[in-house]
Design an enzyme around this catalytic site. Structure first.
Site, short mmCIF file in Angstrom:
data_model
loop_
_atom_site.label_atom_id
_atom_site.label_comp_id
_atom_site.label_asym_id
_atom_site.label_seq_id
_atom_site.Cartn_x
_atom_site.Cartn_y
_atom_site.Cartn_z
N GLU A 50 -5.61 15.48 0.91
CA GLU A 50 -6.74 15.97 1.70
C GLU A 50 -7.33 17.25 1.13
O GLU A 50 -8.52 17.52 1.31
CB GLU A 50 -6.31 16.19 3.15
CG GLU A 50 -5.99 14.90 3.91
CD GLU A 50 -4.63 14.29 3.56
OE1 GLU A 50 -3.83 14.97 2.90
OE2 GLU A 50 -4.38 13.14 3.94
N HIS A 74 -1.09 11.76 15.84
CA HIS A 74 -2.30 10.95 15.85
C HIS A 74 -3.12 11.17 17.12
O HIS A 74 -4.07 10.44 17.35
CB HIS A 74 -1.97 9.45 15.74
CG HIS A 74 -1.39 9.04 14.43
ND1 HIS A 74 -0.13 9.37 14.03
CD2 HIS A 74 -1.91 8.31 13.41
CE1 HIS A 74 0.11 8.85 12.83
NE2 HIS A 74 -0.95 8.21 12.43
C1 LIG Z 1 -1.15 14.10 5.19
C2 LIG Z 1 -1.36 12.67 5.60
N1 LIG Z 1 -2.48 12.04 5.22
C3 LIG Z 1 -2.71 10.77 5.60
C4 LIG Z 1 -1.82 10.12 6.39
C5 LIG Z 1 -2.10 8.69 6.84
N2 LIG Z 1 -1.14 7.81 6.19
C6 LIG Z 1 -0.01 7.41 6.80
S1 LIG Z 1 0.99 6.58 5.80
C7 LIG Z 1 -0.08 6.69 4.51
C8 LIG Z 1 0.28 6.10 3.19
C9 LIG Z 1 1.56 6.64 2.67
O1 LIG Z 1 1.87 6.04 1.47
P1 LIG Z 1 3.20 6.37 0.69
O2 LIG Z 1 3.40 7.84 0.58
O3 LIG Z 1 3.17 5.60 -0.57
O4 LIG Z 1 4.37 5.83 1.63
P2 LIG Z 1 4.59 4.37 2.22
O5 LIG Z 1 3.86 4.32 3.51
O6 LIG Z 1 4.09 3.39 1.23
O7 LIG Z 1 6.05 4.27 2.43
C10 LIG Z 1 -1.22 7.38 4.89
C11 LIG Z 1 -2.39 7.62 4.02
C12 LIG Z 1 -0.66 10.81 6.78
N3 LIG Z 1 0.28 10.26 7.56
N4 LIG Z 1 -0.46 12.09 6.37
#
Ligand SMILES: Cc1ncc(C[n+]2csc(CCOP(=O)(O)OP(=O)(O)O)c2C)c(N)n1
Lengths: 357, 325
Positions: free
Chosen positions: B60, B129
């Site tokens: 972000e 959220h």
């Molecule tokens: C700082 C932040 N930005 C956006 C989100 C929304 N979000 C939740 S999970 C996710 C993807 C996460 O991907 P990854 O780190 O690869 O972990 P995975 O879910 O694949 O285990 C996003 C963008 C969040 N939770 N926190």
């Protein structure tokens, strides 16, 4: 005034057991059959639990939750290297490993049914609550590890993240800090190749995630994350390094999420059924079972019994969580500070007037 | 004219403005292929291509910081932050740079960016959220803050935000995303920023709200409207605040209740009370009441609705300013 190469790096990739469950004995870590069977039991428990939570969500008995299907080896293999006094700092896709650590099933059900009591007393398991803001848990593990070092303990901190987390500033700050102070922290990235819809190719131009650790002076390795032995071997090495005072490590466990991102996601939007099918074949649980069967330490009858035990445990955990009901209203106010201030106290009394309305 | 929900109306506003202005580009996590986790940007990648609808890495700070760079370089970035609870890694960029660029370059450079983000509670979501932190953004000199309460309003306000010369934080109440449908004109139209809307006129009490709370407030008013003449104001823009409309109404009614989901202390309600104190104190017949979220963390969903202002709490506040009870 020569121009010369002053640094050179390489990244190892480790696989011990192939997709058919056949291991390379020269790479096989030292683990007893009993312990391997225990790994298997918890991986299966994690999987069955995952599927049960999914159906509870569909019935409206819990809210949104992230499944972790397919990642059981990637997390359990690392968590299995921890001792009681070590600290575990999860992300949110580590059920199998956390269950192995002893975190009760009911805690997850509580959290995902909207009840904070599922997070209380993390010190009992030395495992922090799950963490949603991506990457923000990494600095916490670094701080815990620094604390361990300052107290001259032999403990370590183990922290999880996804591949997406490696794009956040917190990842880079945490690794750099850990490298500078040589803290006993093990960073495990479960690279399931997607951050929601974003494939790893759009997340980074790096060939591996492991090499990002090299940039911070941290020993780093990539392993087959669907191979419990590879994950375990790499984590053992990292944990020993940390316990001996030789600082942090980064492990990239290459895996695949065999499910949607969460119950609100629809992965058909961004990946093909064929791709999923390819990864089904590499399923970490099926692979370990093949190994156990080839060693003749696992039978069909044991499998049936295990599945039945899993169901019984899960059903009783659901009952335990559901019997707790709704948290009392004072919980909303009572944990904000050690002592409730006057403003909060007034708000608490006011809120009681409207309870149940 | 078509019946649209807020997701569809925002999608339409984006599409029409992207057609009108080639410099508009969308950036965010999962906004392209996935069409956004709430499908707000669905179809836009297909229509405008990956040079204008950009799936970004999960970061972000660079999303917002790079938007500043794009903005000063002639583009009009519209950034989606997946949930407002995840804007904080980019908060440094907002407060240290986005909000200051015009001022520190003495007007030479500006930051015409829109940061869109779903916000607020009420959908049984996971932790982080459900918060309503509009006051944080409104407190930062240099930012504008907009919160729509209906599909057509979302369309009109977002269109204005995308045409505004300064940075706008556009918070979309996720509880309303699919809850209501209404007629939305097909063509593009703009609702000016900085203007509140008088939803209904009345002579006895001014009730001020915005976003998802407007609907709860309307239901409350429906229950006691027979007793009192309620003037309902929907702020639409939080900052700049339409003080003129508020003061004119309060001078007329002499009573005021403010309803927001955000925590009670140090918030939008407090600012409105101050404005009334400065400009209409002697017209008041009763102290102004705030109905708000509590000064607590929003509880996980089992207790979430005990946090969010209810019809009963709003009715009690209106009765208190009317009857002194
Ligand atoms: C700082 C932040 N930005 C956006 C989100 C929304 N979000 C939740 S999970 C996710 C993807 C996460 O991907 P990854 O780190 O690869 O972990 P995975 O879910 O694949 O285990 C996003 C963008 C969040 N939770 N926190």
């Amino acid at each position: 005034m020569p121009r010369k190469k002053i640094a050179e790096f390489s990244i190892d990739y480790l696989q011990v057991m192939d997709e058919g469950g056949v291991v390379d004995q020269s790479l096989m870590p030292n683990i007893s059959d009993a312990q391997i069977t225990e790994f298997y039991r918890y991986m299966v428990l994690g999987r069955v639990f995952d599927e049960k939570l999914f159906s509870l969500q569909r019935q409206g008995r819990i809210g949104t939750f992230p499944q972790a299907k397919g990642q059981e080896a990637a997390n359990l293999g690392a968590i299995a290297c921890l001792k009681k006094d070590d600290w575990l700092v999860p992300s949110y896709r580590e059920y199998a490993g956390l269950l192995y650590r002893g975190v009760p099933l009911s805690r997850f059900i509580l959290v995902f049914s909207g009840d904070e009591r599922g997070n209380s007393h993390p010190e009992t398991y030395r495992c922090l609550p799950y963490c949603i803001p991506i990457g923000s848990q990494l600095p916490h593990a670094v701080g815990i590890a620094l604390g361990m070092k300052l107290k001259k303990e032999k403990n370590v901190a183990l922290v999880f993240m996804g591949d997406g987390a490696t794009s956040e500033g917190d990842f880079h700050e945490a690794l750099n800090f850990a490298g500078v102070f040589k803290v006993p922290c093990i960073f495990v990235c479960q690279n399931n190749q997607y951050a929601i819809s974003t494939p790893i190719s759009k997340q980074t131009s790096s060939q591996t995630i492991a090499q990002k650790g090299i940039a911070y002076g941290i020993p780093s390795i990539k392993v087959d994350g669907n191979d419990i032995f590879a994950v375990y071997a790499a984590a053992q090495e990292a944990v020993s390094r940390a316990r001996e005072g030789n600082g942090p490590s980064l492990i990239e466990a290459f895996t695949y999420r065999l499910c949607d991102h969460t119950t609100s996601d629809d992965s058909k939007k961004y990946r093909s059924q064929e791709e999923i099918a390819q990864w089904e074949v590499k399923n970490p649980i099926a692979r370990l079972r093949k190994f156990l069967e080839s060693k003749k330490i696992w039978t069909e009858a044991q499998e049936a019994k295990l599945l039945e035990e899993c169901s019984i445990k899960i059903e009783s955990a659901i009952k335990e969580a559901e019997d707790l009901g709704i948290p009392p209203l004072d919980h909303m106010f009572g944990y904000m500070y050690q002592e409730m201030d006057q403003q909060l106290n007034e708000q608490f009394h006011y809120s009681k007037k409207f309870e149940g309305k | 004219m078509a019946k649209l929900n807020m997701v569809q109306a925002i999608n339409q506003a984006l599409r029409l403005e992207m057609k009108r202005n080639d410099n508009i580009i969308l950036l965010g996590e999962d906004v392209g292929v996935d069409g956004g986790v709430f499908r707000v940007t669905d179809g836009l990648l297909q229509e405008f291509g990956d040079q204008r609808v950009i799936d970004t890495p999960l970061a972000e700070s660079v999303l917002i910081g790079a938007s500043l760079g794009l903005g000063m370089y002639g583009f009009r970035p519209v950034v989606e932050i997946q949930f407002s609870g995840f804007i904080y890694p980019g908060f440094n960029q907002l407060i240290s740079h986005v909000a200051r660029l015009r001022n520190r370059t003495r007007g030479s450079l500006s930051c015409p960016i829109v940061v869109r983000s779903p916000y607020g509670g009420g959908i049984r979501a996971l932790e982080h959220h459900s918060e309503s932190m509009e006051a944080l953004f409104a407190h930062i000199p240099g930012l504008k803050v907009v919160i729509p309460s209906s599909p057509s309003q979302a369309k009109g306000l977002l269109t204005s935000s995308m045409r505004d010369p300064d940075p706008v934080i556009f918070l979309e109440p996720l509880r309303l995303y699919r809850a209501i449908k209404e007629d939305v004109p097909d063509e593009d139209f703009a609702i000016p920023l900085g203007k509140a809307k008088i939803v209904q006129s009345g002579k006895d009490v001014t009730v001020i709200s915005y976003g998802a709370m407007l609907w709860v407030t309307q239901k409350a008013i429906a229950q006691i409207g027979y007793k009192y003449g309620v003037e309902l104001i929907d702020l639409q823009t939080i900052k700049p605040l339409d003080v003129e409309t508020i003061i004119a109404s309060v001078k007329k009614t002499g009573r005021c209740v403010i309803v927001h989901e955000a925590p009670r202390s140090f918030g939008v309600g407090a600012e409105i009370v101050s404005q009334i104190n400065e400009k209409a104190l002697y017209d008041l017949h009763a102290p102004v009441e705030r109905v708000a979220g509590f000064d607590t963390i929003v509880p996980y969903y089992k207790n979430e609705l005990k946090y969010i202002p209810s019809e009963e709490r709003i009715i009690a506040a209106i009765e208190k300013v009317m009857e002194g009870i």
